[in-house]
Design a protein around this motif. Structure first.
Motif, PDB file in Angstrom:
ATOM      1  N   ASP A 273     -31.144-119.640  -0.573  1.00 31.34           N
ATOM      2  CA  ASP A 273     -31.877-120.762   0.021  1.00 31.34           C
ATOM      3  C   ASP A 273     -33.123-120.290   0.767  1.00 31.34           C
ATOM      4  OD1 ASP A 273     -29.891-122.571  -0.836  1.00 31.34           O
ATOM      5  OD2 ASP A 273     -28.681-122.131   0.936  1.00 31.34           O
ATOM      6  N   PRO A 274     -34.253-120.962   0.564  1.00 33.51           N
ATOM      7  CA  PRO A 274     -35.472-120.585   1.297  1.00 33.51           C
ATOM      8  C   PRO A 274     -35.273-120.760   2.808  1.00 33.51           C
ATOM      9  CG  PRO A 274     -35.917-122.297  -0.354  1.00 33.51           C
ATOM     10  CD  PRO A 274     -34.440-122.079  -0.323  1.00 33.51           C
ATOM     11  N   LEU A 275     -35.860-119.847   3.571  1.00 29.38           N
ATOM     12  CA  LEU A 275     -35.696-119.894   5.030  1.00 29.38           C
ATOM     13  C   LEU A 275     -36.506-121.019   5.665  1.00 29.38           C
ATOM     14  CD1 LEU A 275     -35.599-116.148   6.083  1.00 29.38           C
ATOM     15  CD2 LEU A 275     -33.846-117.872   6.461  1.00 29.38           C
ATOM     16  N   GLU A 276     -37.731-121.182   5.259  1.00 32.93           N
ATOM     17  CA  GLU A 276     -38.607-122.216   5.821  1.00 32.93           C
ATOM     18  C   GLU A 276     -38.634-122.175   7.342  1.00 32.93           C
ATOM     19  OE1 GLU A 276     -37.273-125.881   4.080  1.00 32.93           O
ATOM     20  OE2 GLU A 276     -37.808-125.239   2.057  1.00 32.93           O
ATOM     21  N   VAL A 277     -38.762-120.965   7.878  1.00 31.93           N
ATOM     22  CA  VAL A 277     -38.881-120.762   9.323  1.00 31.93           C
ATOM     23  C   VAL A 277     -40.311-120.294   9.577  1.00 31.93           C
ATOM     24  CG1 VAL A 277     -38.106-119.399  11.308  1.00 31.93           C
ATOM     25  CG2 VAL A 277     -36.453-120.166   9.599  1.00 31.93           C
ATOM     26  N   PRO A 278     -41.098-121.082  10.322  1.00 32.26           N
ATOM     27  CA  PRO A 278     -42.480-120.664  10.560  1.00 32.26           C
ATOM     28  C   PRO A 278     -42.545-119.387  11.397  1.00 32.26           C
ATOM     29  CG  PRO A 278     -41.972-122.708  11.737  1.00 32.26           C
ATOM     30  CD  PRO A 278     -40.755-122.331  10.953  1.00 32.26           C
ATOM     31  N   ARG A 279     -43.353-118.444  10.954  1.00 33.37           N
ATOM     32  CA  ARG A 279     -43.567-117.172  11.669  1.00 33.37           C
ATOM     33  C   ARG A 279     -42.240-116.539  12.102  1.00 33.37           C
ATOM     34  NH1 ARG A 279     -48.040-120.168  14.669  1.00 33.37           N
ATOM     35  NH2 ARG A 279     -46.158-120.988  15.519  1.00 33.37           N
ATOM     36  N   LEU A 280     -41.395-116.239  11.156  1.00 28.72           N
ATOM     37  CA  LEU A 280     -40.100-115.624  11.435  1.00 28.72           C
ATOM     38  C   LEU A 280     -40.297-114.349  12.250  1.00 28.72           C
ATOM     39  CD1 LEU A 280     -37.040-115.517  11.004  1.00 28.72           C
ATOM     40  CD2 LEU A 280     -37.474-114.284   8.875  1.00 28.72           C
ATOM     41  N   SER A 281     -39.655-114.298  13.415  1.00 28.62           N
ATOM     42  CA  SER A 281     -39.859-113.148  14.300  1.00 28.62           C
ATOM     43  C   SER A 281     -38.659-112.803  15.179  1.00 28.62           C
ATOM     44  CB  SER A 281     -41.073-113.407  15.201  1.00 28.62           C
ATOM     45  OG  SER A 281     -40.878-114.587  15.959  1.00 28.62           O
ATOM     46  N   ARG A 282     -37.608-113.641  15.195  1.00 24.26           N
ATOM     47  CA  ARG A 282     -36.460-113.387  16.076  1.00 24.26           C
ATOM     48  C   ARG A 282     -35.170-113.641  15.301  1.00 24.26           C
ATOM     49  NH1 ARG A 282     -39.692-116.862  18.356  1.00 24.26           N
ATOM     50  NH2 ARG A 282     -38.124-118.501  18.519  1.00 24.26           N
ATOM     51  N   ILE A 283     -34.434-112.530  15.045  1.00 28.02           N
ATOM     52  CA  ILE A 283     -33.252-112.617  14.187  1.00 28.02           C
ATOM     53  C   ILE A 283     -32.072-111.916  14.858  1.00 28.02           C
ATOM     54  CG2 ILE A 283     -32.309-112.138  11.890  1.00 28.02           C
ATOM     55  CD1 ILE A 283     -35.247-111.722  10.960  1.00 28.02           C
ATOM     56  N   ALA A 284     -30.933-112.591  14.901  1.00 24.57           N
ATOM     57  CA  ALA A 284     -29.684-111.989  15.372  1.00 24.57           C
ATOM     58  C   ALA A 284     -28.754-111.838  14.169  1.00 24.57           C
ATOM     59  CB  ALA A 284     -29.034-112.869  16.438  1.00 24.57           C
ATOM     60  N   VAL A 285     -27.936-110.780  14.190  1.00 24.29           N
ATOM     61  CA  VAL A 285     -27.033-110.494  13.071  1.00 24.29           C
ATOM     62  C   VAL A 285     -25.595-110.489  13.584  1.00 24.29           C
ATOM     63  CG1 VAL A 285     -26.455-108.886  11.218  1.00 24.29           C
ATOM     64  CG2 VAL A 285     -28.840-109.083  11.993  1.00 24.29           C
ATOM     65  N   ALA A 286     -24.764-111.376  13.029  1.00 26.32           N
ATOM     66  CA  ALA A 286     -23.376-111.535  13.467  1.00 26.32           C
ATOM     67  C   ALA A 286     -22.416-110.944  12.449  1.00 26.32           C
ATOM     68  CB  ALA A 286     -23.056-113.017  13.655  1.00 26.32           C
ATOM     69  N   GLY A 287     -21.281-110.446  12.942  1.00 27.27           N
ATOM     70  CA  GLY A 287     -20.224-109.942  12.082  1.00 27.27           C
ATOM     71  C   GLY A 287     -19.300-109.050  12.887  1.00 27.27           C
TER      72      GLY A 287
ATOM     73  N   PRO B  15     -35.284-114.786  -0.162  1.00 32.03           N
ATOM     74  CA  PRO B  15     -35.734-115.637   0.942  1.00 32.03           C
ATOM     75  C   PRO B  15     -36.378-114.884   2.113  1.00 32.03           C
ATOM     76  CG  PRO B  15     -33.625-116.399   0.146  1.00 32.03           C
ATOM     77  CD  PRO B  15     -33.910-115.102  -0.564  1.00 32.03           C
ATOM     78  N   LEU B  16     -35.823-113.731   2.521  1.00 31.54           N
ATOM     79  CA  LEU B  16     -36.440-113.023   3.638  1.00 31.54           C
ATOM     80  C   LEU B  16     -37.830-112.513   3.254  1.00 31.54           C
ATOM     81  CD1 LEU B  16     -36.171-111.894   6.554  1.00 31.54           C
ATOM     82  CD2 LEU B  16     -35.628-109.724   5.449  1.00 31.54           C
ATOM     83  N   ALA B  17     -37.941-111.868   2.100  1.00 24.97           N
ATOM     84  CA  ALA B  17     -39.231-111.334   1.654  1.00 24.97           C
ATOM     85  C   ALA B  17     -40.264-112.459   1.538  1.00 24.97           C
ATOM     86  CB  ALA B  17     -39.069-110.603   0.327  1.00 24.97           C
ATOM     87  N   GLU B  18     -39.849-113.596   1.007  1.00 23.58           N
ATOM     88  CA  GLU B  18     -40.762-114.737   0.861  1.00 23.58           C
ATOM     89  C   GLU B  18     -41.193-115.274   2.220  1.00 23.58           C
ATOM     90  OE1 GLU B  18     -38.553-117.428  -1.557  1.00 23.58           O
ATOM     91  OE2 GLU B  18     -38.488-116.016  -3.236  1.00 23.58           O
ATOM     92  N   SER B  19     -40.262-115.292   3.173  1.00 25.21           N
ATOM     93  CA  SER B  19     -40.585-115.811   4.509  1.00 25.21           C
ATOM     94  C   SER B  19     -41.551-114.902   5.248  1.00 25.21           C
ATOM     95  CB  SER B  19     -39.294-115.961   5.321  1.00 25.21           C
ATOM     96  OG  SER B  19     -39.583-116.441   6.603  1.00 25.21           O
ATOM     97  N   LEU B  20     -41.421-113.593   5.058  1.00 26.10           N
ATOM     98  CA  LEU B  20     -42.293-112.658   5.761  1.00 26.10           C
ATOM     99  C   LEU B  20     -43.607-112.425   5.019  1.00 26.10           C
ATOM    100  CD1 LEU B  20     -39.667-110.029   6.966  1.00 26.10           C
ATOM    101  CD2 LEU B  20     -40.750-111.864   8.284  1.00 26.10           C
ATOM    102  N   GLY B  21     -43.694-112.946   3.798  1.00 31.17           N
ATOM    103  CA  GLY B  21     -44.941-112.832   3.019  1.00 31.17           C
ATOM    104  C   GLY B  21     -45.104-111.477   2.529  1.00 31.17           C
TER     105      GLY B  21
END
Length: 193
Positions: free
Chosen positions: A8-22, A187-193
């Motif tokens: 699924d596309p992220l569609e998050v403008p200017r992606l810059s803050r990511i948390a990773v859960a697990g 999706p991540l690569a597309e979001s970060l351009g």
């Protein structure tokens, strides 16, 4: 709150803050490191905020984590009961590594053995995990901890989603290494351009 899969596309403008859960062994640190590389910022492992020598807890860990996430760009593991809610509030995306239990346990066992022989990534504070055989005697052994925490992590993330306390937060659920690779390349690569 949107819950996305690996395609699924992220569609998050200017992606810059990511948390990773697990749970332990899911690959949170590995993925957070890769995300920091893609974002062009240094990676700081969560455990370096938390662990001091002798498995003691650094007294300023909470403040240090929150100060780190005041930066405009970051990726970090979604850990620490005392700061987990603030991390979710500050993140744009929470990547949920909801891998099968067998994969997680295999990874945590391999990592533990590698660290015992000096080939794995070091632990903050110069700490060393106990030998794998102490799994049978140590109720806090990392392998037991991973087993225990996997359902707890699922409950935490599901609660975060159902309670919708952070409506702008996007949750990306990834199950298995293949889905992680697909998401990173797509999706991540597309979001970060």
């Amino acid at each position: 709150m949107r819950v996305l899969g690996p395609h699924d596309p992220l569609e998050v403008p200017r992606l810059s803050r990511i948390a990773v859960a697990g749970p332990p062994g899911a690959g949170k640190s590995t993925l957070a490191r890769r995300l920091c590389e893609r974002l062009g910022v240094p990676f700081v492992p969560f455990e370096s905020f938390y662990h001091a020598p002798g498995w003691t807890v650094r007294p300023t860990w909470r403040e240090d984590v929150l100060r780190f996430t005041e930066r405009p760009v970051w990726a970090i593991e979604w850990q620490g009961e005392d700061v987990r809610e603030q991390l979710a509030a500050r993140a744009q995306v929470l990547v949920w590594l909801d891998h099968p239990r067998a994969l997680v346990l295999t990874r945590v066992v391999v990592r533990t053995v590698q660290r015992r022989f000096g080939r794995g990534s070091p632990i903050a504070g110069g700490n060393v995990e106990p030998p794998l055989h102490t799994f049978f005697t140590d109720p806090q052994h990392i392998v037991r901890d991973s087993w225990r925490r996997q359902p707890l992590m699922r409950d935490r993330v599901r609660r975060l989603i159902t309670e919708d306390r952070h409506p702008g937060l996007v949750v990306v659920r990834l199950r298995g290494r293949g889905q992680v690779r697909v998401w990173l390349r797509g999706p991540l690569a597309e979001s970060l351009g």
